[in-house]
Write an enzyme that holds these catalytic residues in place. Structure first.
Site, mmCIF file in Angstrom:
data_model
loop_
_atom_site.group_PDB
_atom_site.id
_atom_site.type_symbol
_atom_site.label_atom_id
_atom_site.label_comp_id
_atom_site.label_asym_id
_atom_site.label_seq_id
_atom_site.Cartn_x
_atom_site.Cartn_y
_atom_site.Cartn_z
ATOM 1 N N GLY A 119 2.702 13.170 5.457
ATOM 2 C CA GLY A 119 3.527 13.513 4.291
ATOM 3 C C GLY A 119 4.931 13.970 4.629
ATOM 4 C CG ASP A 127 3.469 16.742 2.126
ATOM 5 O OD1 ASP A 127 2.897 17.815 2.401
ATOM 6 O OD2 ASP A 127 2.850 15.678 1.941
ATOM 7 C CG ASP A 151 -2.241 22.442 -3.379
ATOM 8 O OD1 ASP A 151 -2.036 23.103 -4.403
ATOM 9 O OD2 ASP A 151 -3.144 21.594 -3.323
ATOM 10 C CE LYS A 168 0.578 20.108 -6.358
ATOM 11 N NZ LYS A 168 -0.757 19.502 -6.414
ATOM 12 C CG PHE A 223 -2.046 14.618 -7.098
ATOM 13 C CD1 PHE A 223 -2.702 15.409 -6.163
ATOM 14 C CD2 PHE A 223 -1.625 13.358 -6.713
ATOM 15 C CE1 PHE A 223 -2.941 14.947 -4.874
ATOM 16 C CE2 PHE A 223 -1.859 12.877 -5.437
ATOM 17 C CZ PHE A 223 -2.521 13.676 -4.521
ATOM 18 C CB VAL A 224 3.995 15.440 -7.027
ATOM 19 C CG1 VAL A 224 4.290 16.200 -8.306
ATOM 20 C CG2 VAL A 224 3.766 16.403 -5.867
ATOM 21 C CG ASP A 281 -1.056 9.919 0.365
ATOM 22 O OD1 ASP A 281 -0.890 11.135 0.583
ATOM 23 O OD2 ASP A 281 -2.153 9.350 0.490
ATOM 24 N NE ARG A 314 1.385 8.313 3.361
ATOM 25 C CZ ARG A 314 0.767 9.477 3.331
ATOM 26 N NH1 ARG A 314 1.437 10.564 2.994
ATOM 27 N NH2 ARG A 314 -0.516 9.582 3.623
#
Ligand code: XMP
Length: 173
Positions: free
Chosen positions: A39, A95, A98, A126, A147-148, A154, A160
């Site tokens: 990521g 990336d 969470d 987040k 969810f991004v 991805d 991606r």
């Protein structure tokens, strides 16, 4: 696909993050930037080209999402691509923050491998998801609990390459 963060907004923020990172390291020693694959790919490529310091680049793998599953499984850390980091300043890039479990575990791993200092930078954080206390040193954007994908992130290894951050239509639960 709804665009959450445009390519231009990412570009501006990464310029400023690179400045923040440059200002945080003063001793002239090379910085080892370690990206968490996969990521980190696009974020890292853009960020390292703007950091005004002597930089070494390395990678580590930490995966908790598998295939089409979007709920985290067991975290696997692999560091075959990591050079000797003993006595080095390390900047760890991921990336997205969470639950915080990945960065907590990987920072501990890098310190265990002898890094002198480890700072962490994330493109996204987040809100309302963090389960373990972890404060990244550099944060690109704070985003809602969706969810991004895109810009390295991805879903089932797709999306991606998108130059922006998007929210999937009918995002996975
Ligand atoms: P934790 O929970 O350990 O997770 O902080 C960090 C890793 O979880 C993945 N992740 C996502 N990947 N879209 C993605 O493509 C998302 O919205 C998302 N949320 C978490 C990601 O691999 C990250 O490194």
């Amino acid at each position: 696909m709804d665009v959450l963060i445009t390519a231009d907004a990412i570009c501006d923020r990464i310029d400023r993050m690179a400045g923040e990172i440059g200002a945080a390291y003063h001793d002239g020693r090379p910085l080892t930037v370690v990206g968490i694959l996969t990521g980190c790919l696009v974020f890292m490529a853009d960020l390292i080209r703007r950091i005004d310091l002597p930089v070494r680049v390395a990678f580590i793998t930490a995966s908790s999402y598998r295939g089409e599953a979007t709920s985290p499984g067991k975290l696997l850390i692999r560091d075959e691509l990591l050079p000797d980091i003993r006595g080095r300043h390390v900047l760890l890039l991921d990336d997205i923050l969470d639950t915080g479990k990945t960065l907590t575990r990987v920072v501990a791993h890098l310190l265990d491998r002898g890094a002198e200092t480890v700072k962490a930078g994330v493109l996204l954080r987040k809100v309302g998801r963090q389960e373990v206390p972890f404060e990244p040193d550099f944060v690109g954007f704070t985003i809602p609990d969706r969810f991004v994908v895109g810009y390295g992130l991805d879903f089932n290894d797709e999306y991606r390459h998108l130059p922006y951050i998007g929210v999937l239509d009918g995002p996975p639960a």
